[in-house]
Design a protein around this motif. Structure first.
Motif, PDB file in Angstrom:
ATOM      1  N   PHE A 167      41.384  30.881  36.627  1.00 34.39           N
ATOM      2  CA  PHE A 167      42.093  31.560  37.797  1.00 34.39           C
ATOM      3  C   PHE A 167      41.938  33.160  37.459  1.00 34.39           C
ATOM      4  CE2 PHE A 167      45.569  34.085  39.362  1.00 34.39           C
ATOM      5  CZ  PHE A 167      45.683  33.668  40.508  1.00 34.39           C
ATOM      6  N   CYS A 168      41.325  33.621  38.492  1.00 35.80           N
ATOM      7  CA  CYS A 168      40.844  35.191  38.206  1.00 35.80           C
ATOM      8  C   CYS A 168      42.141  36.140  38.509  1.00 35.80           C
ATOM      9  CB  CYS A 168      39.736  35.579  39.052  1.00 35.80           C
ATOM     10  SG  CYS A 168      39.109  37.447  38.971  1.00 35.80           S
ATOM     11  N   VAL A 169      42.394  36.862  37.682  1.00 36.71           N
ATOM     12  CA  VAL A 169      43.770  37.503  38.019  1.00 36.71           C
ATOM     13  C   VAL A 169      43.702  38.741  38.890  1.00 36.71           C
ATOM     14  CG1 VAL A 169      44.691  36.791  35.929  1.00 36.71           C
ATOM     15  CG2 VAL A 169      43.612  39.075  35.857  1.00 36.71           C
ATOM     16  N   TYR A 170      42.429  39.299  39.410  1.00 35.68           N
ATOM     17  CA  TYR A 170      42.229  40.207  40.348  1.00 35.68           C
ATOM     18  C   TYR A 170      42.651  39.922  41.647  1.00 35.68           C
ATOM     19  CZ  TYR A 170      39.962  44.940  41.560  1.00 35.68           C
ATOM     20  OH  TYR A 170      39.894  45.990  42.011  1.00 35.68           O
ATOM     21  N   HIS A 171      41.946  39.312  42.430  1.00 37.53           N
ATOM     22  CA  HIS A 171      42.122  38.782  43.627  1.00 37.53           C
ATOM     23  C   HIS A 171      42.601  37.204  43.808  1.00 37.53           C
ATOM     24  CE1 HIS A 171      39.370  42.130  43.899  1.00 37.53           C
ATOM     25  NE2 HIS A 171      39.887  42.649  44.743  1.00 37.53           N
ATOM     26  N   GLY A 172      42.702  36.503  42.567  1.00 40.69           N
ATOM     27  CA  GLY A 172      43.004  35.142  42.721  1.00 40.69           C
ATOM     28  C   GLY A 172      42.174  33.991  43.159  1.00 40.69           C
ATOM     29  N   TRP A 173      40.841  34.156  43.112  1.00 40.72           N
ATOM     30  CA  TRP A 173      39.822  33.096  43.082  1.00 40.72           C
ATOM     31  C   TRP A 173      40.032  32.467  41.997  1.00 40.72           C
ATOM     32  CZ3 TRP A 173      34.069  34.596  45.117  1.00 40.72           C
ATOM     33  CH2 TRP A 173      34.380  35.359  46.410  1.00 40.72           C
ATOM     34  N   ASN A 174      39.683  31.039  42.251  1.00 44.95           N
ATOM     35  CA  ASN A 174      40.027  30.050  41.555  1.00 44.95           C
ATOM     36  C   ASN A 174      38.923  29.163  41.192  1.00 44.95           C
ATOM     37  OD1 ASN A 174      41.876  28.807  39.665  1.00 44.95           O
ATOM     38  ND2 ASN A 174      42.862  27.659  40.990  1.00 44.95           N
TER      39      ASN A 174
ATOM     40  N   SER B 262      32.625  35.869  34.088  1.00 48.89           N
ATOM     41  CA  SER B 262      32.467  37.137  34.933  1.00 48.89           C
ATOM     42  C   SER B 262      32.596  36.783  36.243  1.00 48.89           C
ATOM     43  CB  SER B 262      30.892  37.978  34.811  1.00 48.89           C
ATOM     44  OG  SER B 262      30.885  38.912  35.646  1.00 48.89           O
ATOM     45  N   CYS B 263      33.774  37.197  36.950  1.00 51.20           N
ATOM     46  CA  CYS B 263      34.019  36.627  38.447  1.00 51.20           C
ATOM     47  C   CYS B 263      32.705  36.729  39.282  1.00 51.20           C
ATOM     48  CB  CYS B 263      35.353  37.240  39.033  1.00 51.20           C
ATOM     49  SG  CYS B 263      35.805  36.713  40.484  1.00 51.20           S
ATOM     50  N   PRO B 264      32.345  36.130  40.240  1.00 49.30           N
ATOM     51  CA  PRO B 264      31.458  36.217  40.999  1.00 49.30           C
ATOM     52  C   PRO B 264      31.713  37.212  42.246  1.00 49.30           C
ATOM     53  CG  PRO B 264      31.812  33.923  40.770  1.00 49.30           C
ATOM     54  CD  PRO B 264      32.669  34.562  40.044  1.00 49.30           C
ATOM     55  N   HIS B 265      33.195  37.558  42.312  1.00 43.10           N
ATOM     56  CA  HIS B 265      33.580  38.201  43.254  1.00 43.10           C
ATOM     57  C   HIS B 265      33.236  39.814  43.026  1.00 43.10           C
ATOM     58  CE1 HIS B 265      37.165  40.116  45.826  1.00 43.10           C
ATOM     59  NE2 HIS B 265      36.047  40.018  46.575  1.00 43.10           N
ATOM     60  N   ARG B 266      34.240  40.408  41.594  1.00 41.56           N
ATOM     61  CA  ARG B 266      33.894  41.708  41.138  1.00 41.56           C
ATOM     62  C   ARG B 266      33.716  41.826  39.856  1.00 41.56           C
ATOM     63  NH1 ARG B 266      33.535  42.033  45.898  1.00 41.56           N
ATOM     64  NH2 ARG B 266      34.597  43.381  47.245  1.00 41.56           N
ATOM     65  N   GLY B 267      33.420  40.583  39.172  1.00 35.79           N
ATOM     66  CA  GLY B 267      33.066  40.761  37.815  1.00 35.79           C
ATOM     67  C   GLY B 267      34.158  40.531  36.665  1.00 35.79           C
ATOM     68  N   MET B 268      35.534  40.728  37.301  1.00 39.29           N
ATOM     69  CA  MET B 268      36.479  40.426  36.230  1.00 39.29           C
ATOM     70  C   MET B 268      36.457  39.090  35.470  1.00 39.29           C
ATOM     71  SD  MET B 268      39.350  41.665  35.403  1.00 39.29           S
ATOM     72  CE  MET B 268      40.806  41.187  34.313  1.00 39.29           C
ATOM     73  N   PRO B 269      36.501  39.137  33.916  1.00 39.69           N
ATOM     74  CA  PRO B 269      36.484  37.814  33.358  1.00 39.69           C
ATOM     75  C   PRO B 269      37.560  37.139  33.840  1.00 39.69           C
ATOM     76  CG  PRO B 269      36.691  39.858  31.670  1.00 39.69           C
ATOM     77  CD  PRO B 269      36.785  40.306  33.191  1.00 39.69           C
TER      78      PRO B 269
HETATM   79  S1  FES Z   1      37.255  39.904  40.964  1.00 37.85           S
HETATM   80 FE1  FES Z   1      37.795  38.034  40.877  1.00 37.85          FE
HETATM   81  S2  FES Z   1      38.664  37.514  42.475  1.00 37.85           S
HETATM   82 FE2  FES Z   1      38.052  39.384  42.639  1.00 37.85          FE
END
Ligand code: FES
Ligand SMILES: [Fe+2]
Length: 435
Positions: free
Chosen positions: A108-115, A88-95
Protein backbone atom coordinates in the motif's frame (compact mmCIF):
# COMPACT_ATOMS: atom_id res chain seq x y z
CA UNK A 1 20.20 3.16 -20.97
CA UNK A 2 23.11 5.32 -19.82
CA UNK A 3 22.15 8.86 -18.91
CA UNK A 4 24.36 11.75 -19.93
CA UNK A 5 27.81 10.14 -19.91
CA UNK A 6 30.44 12.86 -20.06
CA UNK A 7 32.33 12.31 -23.36
CA UNK A 8 35.62 13.09 -21.60
CA UNK A 9 35.01 10.29 -19.10
CA UNK A 10 33.88 7.94 -21.88
CA UNK A 11 37.14 8.65 -23.65
CA UNK A 12 39.12 7.70 -20.54
CA UNK A 13 37.54 4.26 -20.08
CA UNK A 14 39.77 2.29 -22.50
CA UNK A 15 42.91 3.48 -20.69
CA UNK A 16 41.79 2.52 -17.18
CA UNK A 17 43.30 -0.96 -17.54
CA UNK A 18 46.38 -2.15 -19.34
CA UNK A 19 45.58 -4.79 -21.93
CA UNK A 20 46.60 -7.75 -19.75
CA UNK A 21 45.00 -6.23 -16.65
CA UNK A 22 48.36 -5.85 -14.90
CA UNK A 23 47.93 -2.11 -14.39
CA UNK A 24 44.67 -0.73 -13.02
CA UNK A 25 43.84 2.93 -12.59
CA UNK A 26 43.10 4.06 -9.04
CA UNK A 27 40.14 5.97 -10.41
CA UNK A 28 38.16 2.72 -10.25
CA UNK A 29 38.08 3.08 -6.49
CA UNK A 30 36.87 6.64 -5.92
CA UNK A 31 35.85 8.39 -9.15
CA UNK A 32 32.21 9.61 -8.99
CA UNK A 33 31.89 9.83 -12.80
CA UNK A 34 32.93 6.22 -13.28
CA UNK A 35 30.64 5.22 -10.44
CA UNK A 36 27.66 6.74 -12.22
CA UNK A 37 28.49 4.78 -15.37
CA UNK A 38 28.90 1.56 -13.39
CA UNK A 39 25.33 1.85 -12.18
CA UNK A 40 24.16 1.27 -15.74
CA UNK A 41 26.88 -0.79 -17.36
CA UNK A 42 27.77 -3.12 -14.47
CA UNK A 43 24.81 -3.17 -12.09
CA UNK A 44 22.26 -2.61 -14.87
CA UNK A 45 23.22 -5.77 -16.75
CA UNK A 46 24.71 -8.27 -14.26
CA UNK A 47 23.03 -11.01 -12.26
CA UNK A 48 22.83 -9.55 -8.74
CA UNK A 49 22.25 -11.71 -5.67
CA UNK A 50 19.43 -10.21 -3.61
CA UNK A 51 18.79 -12.87 -0.95
CA UNK A 52 17.87 -16.51 -0.34
CA UNK A 53 14.57 -18.23 -0.99
CA UNK A 54 14.36 -19.58 2.59
CA UNK A 55 13.84 -15.96 3.70
CA UNK A 56 10.41 -16.06 2.05
CA UNK A 57 9.02 -19.58 2.45
CA UNK A 58 5.31 -18.71 2.04
CA UNK A 59 3.19 -16.70 -0.41
CA UNK A 60 3.14 -13.09 0.73
CA UNK A 61 6.49 -13.29 2.52
CA UNK A 62 8.79 -10.50 1.43
CA UNK A 63 12.00 -8.69 2.20
CA UNK A 64 13.62 -5.55 0.88
CA UNK A 65 16.94 -5.77 -0.87
CA UNK A 66 19.07 -3.71 -3.21
CA UNK A 67 20.22 -3.91 -6.79
CA UNK A 68 23.07 -1.47 -6.87
CA UNK A 69 21.70 1.50 -4.95
CA UNK A 70 18.05 0.83 -5.81
CA UNK A 71 15.60 -0.65 -3.34
CA UNK A 72 13.71 -3.72 -4.56
CA UNK A 73 10.95 -5.81 -3.01
CA UNK A 74 11.59 -9.56 -3.15
CA UNK A 75 8.26 -11.32 -2.64
CA UNK A 76 6.71 -14.74 -3.08
CA UNK A 77 3.45 -14.36 -5.01
CA UNK A 78 0.22 -16.33 -4.65
CA UNK A 79 1.48 -19.03 -7.02
CA UNK A 80 4.71 -19.42 -5.05
CA UNK A 81 6.82 -17.65 -7.67
CA UNK A 82 9.56 -15.29 -6.50
CA UNK A 83 9.21 -11.81 -7.92
CA UNK A 84 11.42 -8.75 -7.66
CA UNK A 85 9.76 -5.34 -7.99
CA UNK A 86 11.29 -1.90 -7.91
CA UNK A 87 10.30 -0.32 -4.61
CA UNK A 88 9.09 2.81 -6.34
CA UNK A 89 5.43 3.66 -6.79
CA UNK A 90 4.50 3.98 -10.47
CA UNK A 91 2.42 7.05 -9.55
CA UNK A 92 5.05 9.38 -8.04
CA UNK A 93 7.90 7.14 -6.96
CA UNK A 94 7.18 6.80 -3.24
CA UNK A 95 8.62 3.54 -1.83
CA UNK A 96 5.57 1.31 -1.45
CA UNK A 97 7.26 -0.96 1.10
CA UNK A 98 8.99 0.46 4.15
CA UNK A 99 9.49 -2.66 6.26
CA UNK A 100 12.73 -4.62 5.97
CA UNK A 101 10.81 -7.89 5.83
CA UNK A 102 7.47 -9.40 6.68
CA UNK A 103 4.28 -10.79 5.24
CA UNK A 104 1.89 -8.76 3.11
CA UNK A 105 -1.39 -9.28 1.30
CA UNK A 106 -0.74 -6.15 -0.71
CA UNK A 107 1.75 -3.27 -0.85
CA UNK A 108 0.00 0.00 0.00
CA UNK A 109 1.50 3.31 -1.03
CA UNK A 110 1.11 5.77 1.82
CA UNK A 111 1.17 8.83 -0.45
CA UNK A 112 -2.09 8.60 -2.44
CA UNK A 113 -3.13 5.10 -1.45
CA UNK A 114 -2.54 3.08 -4.59
CA UNK A 115 -2.44 -0.59 -3.69
CA UNK A 116 -0.48 -3.38 -5.37
CA UNK A 117 -0.80 -7.15 -5.30
CA UNK A 118 2.02 -9.56 -4.52
CA UNK A 119 2.48 -9.98 -8.27
CA UNK A 120 2.90 -6.23 -8.58
CA UNK A 121 -0.45 -5.55 -10.27
CA UNK A 122 -2.22 -2.31 -9.37
CA UNK A 123 -5.34 -3.56 -7.58
CA UNK A 124 -6.77 -0.40 -6.06
CA UNK A 125 -6.90 3.37 -6.51
CA UNK A 126 -8.81 5.44 -3.94
CA UNK A 127 -11.82 7.17 -5.52
CA UNK A 128 -11.08 5.53 -8.84
CA UNK A 129 -14.65 5.91 -10.09
CA UNK A 130 -14.67 9.61 -9.33
CA UNK A 131 -11.32 10.34 -10.91
CA UNK A 132 -10.88 8.02 -13.88
CA UNK A 133 -13.14 6.82 -16.70
CA UNK A 134 -15.21 3.67 -16.15
CA UNK A 135 -13.07 1.58 -18.50
CA UNK A 136 -9.75 2.90 -17.09
CA UNK A 137 -7.00 0.37 -17.76
CA UNK A 138 -4.81 -0.21 -14.69
CA UNK A 139 -2.90 -3.10 -16.20
CA UNK A 140 0.16 -1.08 -17.20
CA UNK A 141 0.39 0.82 -13.90
CA UNK A 142 1.68 -2.00 -11.71
CA UNK A 143 5.00 -2.06 -9.85
CA UNK A 144 7.95 -2.21 -12.21
CA UNK A 145 9.11 -5.81 -12.42
CA UNK A 146 12.79 -6.66 -12.64
CA UNK A 147 12.53 -8.77 -15.79
CA UNK A 148 14.80 -11.69 -14.90
CA UNK A 149 14.74 -13.60 -11.61
CA UNK A 150 16.45 -16.98 -11.27
CA UNK A 151 17.86 -19.04 -8.39
CA UNK A 152 20.81 -21.31 -7.71
CA UNK A 153 20.83 -23.39 -4.51
CA UNK A 154 18.12 -21.01 -3.35
CA UNK A 155 20.24 -17.89 -3.89
CA UNK A 156 17.95 -15.41 -5.61
CA UNK A 157 19.53 -13.43 -8.43
CA UNK A 158 17.86 -10.68 -10.43
CA UNK A 159 18.90 -8.93 -13.61
CA UNK A 160 17.61 -5.70 -15.16
CA UNK A 161 18.73 -6.91 -18.58
CA UNK A 162 15.85 -8.83 -20.14
CA UNK A 163 18.22 -10.22 -22.80
CA UNK A 164 20.88 -11.44 -20.37
CA UNK A 165 22.16 -15.01 -20.65
CA UNK A 166 20.67 -17.38 -18.08
CA UNK A 167 21.94 -17.28 -14.50
CA UNK A 168 23.35 -20.80 -14.86
CA UNK A 169 25.25 -19.85 -18.01
CA UNK A 170 26.47 -16.70 -16.32
CA UNK A 171 27.74 -18.65 -13.31
CA UNK A 172 29.36 -21.23 -15.61
CA UNK A 173 32.13 -23.13 -13.84
CA UNK A 174 31.55 -21.13 -10.68
CA UNK A 175 28.71 -23.59 -10.03
CA UNK A 176 31.26 -26.42 -9.79
CA UNK A 177 32.86 -24.63 -6.86
CA UNK A 178 29.74 -23.17 -5.22
CA UNK A 179 28.28 -26.68 -4.99
CA UNK A 180 31.05 -27.71 -2.59
CA UNK A 181 29.57 -25.35 0.03
CA UNK A 182 25.93 -25.02 -0.96
CA UNK A 183 25.09 -28.38 -2.51
CA UNK A 184 26.31 -30.94 -0.02
CA UNK A 185 22.86 -32.16 0.99
CA UNK A 186 19.65 -33.03 -0.76
CA UNK A 187 17.71 -30.69 1.54
CA UNK A 188 19.86 -27.72 0.57
CA UNK A 189 20.75 -24.78 2.77
CA UNK A 190 18.89 -22.16 4.75
CA UNK A 191 20.03 -18.77 5.96
CA UNK A 192 19.95 -17.75 9.61
CA UNK A 193 19.64 -14.05 9.04
CA UNK A 194 21.24 -11.06 7.48
CA UNK A 195 23.49 -8.49 9.15
CA UNK A 196 24.20 -5.13 7.58
CA UNK A 197 26.93 -2.59 8.11
CA UNK A 198 28.65 0.19 6.22
CA UNK A 199 32.30 0.52 5.32
CA UNK A 200 33.97 3.54 3.73
CA UNK A 201 35.12 1.64 0.69
CA UNK A 202 34.40 1.26 -2.99
CA UNK A 203 32.41 -1.95 -3.62
CA UNK A 204 35.19 -3.44 -5.78
CA UNK A 205 37.67 -3.54 -2.89
CA UNK A 206 35.81 -6.19 -0.82
CA UNK A 207 35.16 -8.07 -4.07
CA UNK A 208 38.84 -8.20 -5.03
CA UNK A 209 39.69 -9.21 -1.46
CA UNK A 210 37.51 -12.32 -1.82
CA UNK A 211 38.24 -13.19 -5.45
CA UNK A 212 41.63 -14.55 -4.45
CA UNK A 213 43.65 -12.65 -1.86
CA UNK A 214 44.30 -14.93 1.09
CA UNK A 215 47.93 -13.83 0.73
CA UNK A 216 47.02 -10.81 2.85
CA UNK A 217 46.14 -12.98 5.83
CA UNK A 218 49.54 -13.39 7.56
CA UNK A 219 50.13 -9.62 7.56
CA UNK A 220 46.60 -8.28 8.00
CA UNK A 221 45.38 -10.80 10.52
CA UNK A 222 48.59 -11.35 12.45
CA UNK A 223 46.98 -10.02 15.65
CA UNK A 224 44.31 -12.70 15.42
CA UNK A 225 46.96 -15.37 15.26
CA UNK A 226 48.68 -13.79 18.26
CA UNK A 227 45.66 -13.36 20.52
CA UNK A 228 44.62 -17.00 20.37
CA UNK A 229 47.97 -18.61 21.14
CA UNK A 230 46.35 -21.37 23.19
CA UNK A 231 44.26 -22.43 20.25
CA UNK A 232 46.23 -23.54 17.23
CA UNK A 233 43.15 -23.95 15.07
CA UNK A 234 43.44 -20.57 13.37
CA UNK A 235 47.11 -21.20 12.69
CA UNK A 236 46.23 -24.56 11.21
CA UNK A 237 43.50 -23.02 9.09
CA UNK A 238 45.91 -20.42 7.71
CA UNK A 239 48.58 -23.03 7.07
CA UNK A 240 46.18 -25.22 5.13
CA UNK A 241 44.91 -22.25 3.08
CA UNK A 242 48.44 -21.21 2.12
CA UNK A 243 49.60 -24.78 1.50
CA UNK A 244 46.60 -26.27 -0.28
CA UNK A 245 45.00 -23.12 -1.65
CA UNK A 246 44.79 -22.47 -5.36
CA UNK A 247 43.68 -19.21 -6.93
CA UNK A 248 41.26 -19.87 -9.75
CA UNK A 249 40.02 -17.38 -12.35
CA UNK A 250 36.82 -18.21 -14.22
CA UNK A 251 35.03 -16.76 -17.24
CA UNK A 252 32.65 -13.94 -16.33
CA UNK A 253 35.04 -12.32 -13.87
CA UNK A 254 34.37 -14.91 -11.15
CA UNK A 255 37.10 -16.52 -9.09
CA UNK A 256 38.37 -17.51 -5.69
CA UNK A 257 40.82 -19.32 -3.49
CA UNK A 258 39.96 -22.99 -3.14
CA UNK A 259 41.67 -25.44 -0.84
CA UNK A 260 42.49 -28.65 -2.69
CA UNK A 261 43.41 -31.26 -0.09
CA UNK A 262 45.55 -34.33 -0.70
CA UNK A 263 43.39 -37.39 -1.29
CA UNK A 264 44.64 -39.01 1.94
CA UNK A 265 43.81 -36.01 4.16
CA UNK A 266 40.70 -37.26 5.92
CA UNK A 267 40.27 -34.11 8.03
CA UNK A 268 40.40 -31.75 5.07
CA UNK A 269 37.42 -33.33 3.40
CA UNK A 270 35.07 -32.22 6.19
CA UNK A 271 33.58 -28.71 5.97
CA UNK A 272 34.51 -25.93 8.36
CA UNK A 273 37.52 -25.67 10.61
CA UNK A 274 38.67 -28.12 13.27
CA UNK A 275 37.83 -25.68 16.09
CA UNK A 276 34.21 -25.61 14.99
CA UNK A 277 34.00 -29.36 14.57
CA UNK A 278 35.34 -29.84 18.12
CA UNK A 279 32.07 -28.53 19.57
CA UNK A 280 30.02 -31.52 20.78
CA UNK A 281 27.70 -32.77 18.07
CA UNK A 282 29.18 -30.74 15.21
CA UNK A 283 32.01 -32.99 14.06
CA UNK A 284 29.69 -35.97 14.47
CA UNK A 285 27.08 -34.29 12.27
CA UNK A 286 29.53 -33.54 9.46
CA UNK A 287 30.85 -37.11 9.64
CA UNK A 288 27.33 -38.51 9.53
CA UNK A 289 26.41 -36.69 6.31
CA UNK A 290 29.80 -36.93 4.60
CA UNK A 291 28.83 -39.98 2.54
CA UNK A 292 25.87 -38.07 1.10
CA UNK A 293 28.04 -35.02 0.36
CA UNK A 294 30.73 -37.09 -1.35
CA UNK A 295 28.13 -38.92 -3.40
CA UNK A 296 26.77 -35.58 -4.63
CA UNK A 297 30.15 -33.92 -5.19
CA UNK A 298 32.12 -36.81 -6.68
CA UNK A 299 35.77 -37.83 -6.53
CA UNK A 300 37.52 -34.53 -7.16
CA UNK A 301 35.23 -32.11 -5.41
CA UNK A 302 35.07 -34.07 -2.18
CA UNK A 303 38.60 -32.80 -1.57
CA UNK A 304 37.88 -29.20 -2.55
CA UNK A 305 36.77 -26.52 -0.08
CA UNK A 306 36.11 -22.86 -0.73
CA UNK A 307 38.35 -20.51 1.23
CA UNK A 308 36.95 -17.30 -0.28
CA UNK A 309 35.35 -16.67 -3.64
CA UNK A 310 33.58 -13.95 -5.57
CA UNK A 311 30.81 -14.28 -8.12
CA UNK A 312 30.94 -11.15 -10.28
CA UNK A 313 30.17 -8.42 -9.54
CA UNK A 314 29.86 -8.56 -5.76
CA UNK A 315 28.64 -11.85 -4.26
CA UNK A 316 31.33 -13.19 -1.93
CA UNK A 317 31.36 -16.47 -0.03
CA UNK A 318 33.60 -17.70 2.78
CA UNK A 319 33.31 -21.48 2.82
CA UNK A 320 34.65 -22.44 6.24
CA UNK A 321 32.82 -19.57 7.89
CA UNK A 322 29.49 -20.53 6.32
CA UNK A 323 28.71 -17.04 5.16
CA UNK A 324 28.02 -15.19 1.95
CA UNK A 325 27.72 -11.46 1.50
CA UNK A 326 27.19 -8.65 -0.96
CA UNK A 327 28.88 -5.25 -0.89
CA UNK A 328 26.06 -2.99 -2.06
CA UNK A 329 27.46 0.23 -3.53
CA UNK A 330 26.52 3.35 -1.59
CA UNK A 331 28.52 5.88 -3.51
CA UNK A 332 32.01 5.76 -5.00
CA UNK A 333 33.64 5.48 -1.57
CA UNK A 334 31.05 3.70 0.52
CA UNK A 335 29.59 0.19 0.64
CA UNK A 336 26.89 -1.49 2.67
CA UNK A 337 27.79 -5.08 3.46
CA UNK A 338 24.88 -7.52 3.73
CA UNK A 339 26.03 -10.74 5.29
CA UNK A 340 24.15 -14.03 5.65
CA UNK A 341 25.02 -17.21 7.60
CA UNK A 342 24.09 -20.42 5.82
CA UNK A 343 23.67 -23.93 7.16
CA UNK A 344 22.38 -27.25 5.89
CA UNK A 345 18.63 -26.97 6.27
CA UNK A 346 18.40 -30.45 7.82
CA UNK A 347 21.23 -29.95 10.32
CA UNK A 348 20.45 -30.22 14.06
CA UNK A 349 19.90 -26.98 15.95
CA UNK A 350 23.17 -27.36 17.90
CA UNK A 351 25.08 -27.37 14.60
CA UNK A 352 23.21 -24.32 13.34
CA UNK A 353 23.93 -22.49 16.61
CA UNK A 354 27.64 -23.36 16.50
CA UNK A 355 28.05 -22.23 12.90
CA UNK A 356 26.32 -18.94 13.64
CA UNK A 357 28.55 -18.28 16.65
CA UNK A 358 31.68 -19.13 14.68
CA UNK A 359 30.62 -16.78 11.89
CA UNK A 360 29.91 -14.05 14.47
CA UNK A 361 33.34 -14.51 16.03
CA UNK A 362 35.19 -14.39 12.71
CA UNK A 363 33.36 -12.55 9.92
CA UNK A 364 30.31 -10.95 11.53
CA UNK A 365 30.32 -7.12 11.77
CA UNK A 366 32.47 -7.32 14.93
CA UNK A 367 34.39 -10.38 13.77
CA UNK A 368 38.07 -10.68 14.63
CA UNK A 369 38.95 -11.03 10.95
CA UNK A 370 36.28 -8.69 9.60
CA UNK A 371 37.55 -5.75 11.62
CA UNK A 372 41.02 -6.10 10.11
CA UNK A 373 39.65 -6.39 6.59
CA UNK A 374 37.35 -3.40 6.90
CA UNK A 375 40.24 -1.21 7.99
CA UNK A 376 42.22 -2.26 4.92
CA UNK A 377 39.31 -1.61 2.58
CA UNK A 378 38.83 1.91 3.92
CA UNK A 379 42.57 2.51 3.74
CA UNK A 380 42.77 1.37 0.13
CA UNK A 381 39.85 3.56 -0.88
CA UNK A 382 41.07 6.74 0.83
CA UNK A 383 44.69 6.03 0.01
CA UNK A 384 43.77 5.84 -3.66
CA UNK A 385 41.99 9.13 -3.88
CA UNK A 386 44.71 11.72 -3.20
CA UNK A 387 45.35 14.25 -5.94
CA UNK A 388 48.88 12.93 -6.53
CA UNK A 389 48.44 9.33 -5.41
CA UNK A 390 45.49 8.83 -7.73
CA UNK A 391 47.66 9.36 -10.79
CA UNK A 392 49.66 6.19 -10.15
CA UNK A 393 47.99 2.93 -11.23
CA UNK A 394 48.03 -0.25 -9.16
CA UNK A 395 50.16 -3.20 -10.18
CA UNK A 396 48.39 -6.59 -10.34
CA UNK A 397 51.27 -8.51 -11.87
CA UNK A 398 51.66 -11.47 -9.52
CA UNK A 399 51.08 -14.94 -10.94
CA UNK A 400 51.70 -14.44 -14.63
CA UNK A 401 52.24 -18.21 -14.88
CA UNK A 402 48.59 -19.10 -14.18
CA UNK A 403 47.30 -21.84 -16.44
CA UNK A 404 45.09 -24.91 -16.76
CA UNK A 405 44.91 -27.58 -14.04
CA UNK A 406 44.35 -31.32 -14.52
CA UNK A 407 41.36 -31.42 -12.17
CA UNK A 408 40.10 -27.92 -11.53
CA UNK A 409 38.03 -25.83 -13.97
CA UNK A 410 39.44 -22.39 -14.73
CA UNK A 411 42.88 -20.84 -14.83
CA UNK A 412 44.86 -21.88 -11.79
CA UNK A 413 47.86 -20.58 -9.87
CA UNK A 414 49.13 -20.31 -6.29
CA UNK A 415 47.46 -18.23 -3.58
CA UNK A 416 50.01 -15.50 -4.24
CA UNK A 417 48.73 -14.93 -7.77
CA UNK A 418 46.76 -11.83 -8.78
CA UNK A 419 45.39 -13.33 -11.97
CA UNK A 420 41.95 -13.61 -10.35
CA UNK A 421 41.92 -9.85 -9.81
CA UNK A 422 43.09 -9.24 -13.37
CA UNK A 423 40.25 -11.47 -14.54
CA UNK A 424 37.72 -9.60 -12.40
CA UNK A 425 38.83 -6.16 -13.61
CA UNK A 426 38.91 -7.26 -17.24
CA UNK A 427 35.27 -8.33 -16.88
CA UNK A 428 34.47 -4.96 -15.30
CA UNK A 429 36.31 -3.24 -18.14
CA UNK A 430 34.47 -5.22 -20.82
CA UNK A 431 31.14 -4.11 -19.38
CA UNK A 432 32.26 -0.51 -18.99
CA UNK A 433 33.37 -0.37 -22.62
CA UNK A 434 29.86 -1.29 -23.82
CA UNK A 435 27.64 1.80 -23.99
S1 FES B 1 3.01 8.10 -5.04
FE1 FES B 1 2.13 6.20 -4.65
S2 FES B 1 0.02 6.57 -4.81
FE2 FES B 1 0.91 8.44 -5.36
FE1 LIG C 1 41.05 -10.92 5.48
Amino acid sequence: MARGVDPAVEKDIPGLLSEDGTWVSRRLFFDPDLYEIEKHRVFGRSWLMVGHDTQIPNPGDFFLSFMGEESVIVVRDNEGKIRVHLNSCPHRGMPVCREDRGHARTFFCVYHGWNFGRDGALVGIPNQRATYPRDFDKSNLGLFAVPRVETYHGLIFANHDAEAISLEDSLGDMKWYLDTSLGRREGGIEVLGVQKWRVGTNWKVPAENMVGDVAHAPATHSSVFQIVPGDPSFDLALKSVLEYGRNVALPGGHGGTFRVYPKDDSDGRLPGEAVMRATPGVGEYFESVQAEAEERLGEVRKHVKIATCMTFPNLCLLGSNFTFRVAHPRGPMKSEIWSWVFVDRDAPQTVKDTLRKFYTLTFGPGGIFEQDDGENWEGVTYGSSGVEASTHPFHYGAGLDAGPHPELPGTVSSVYSEHTQRNMYRRWHDLMLQP
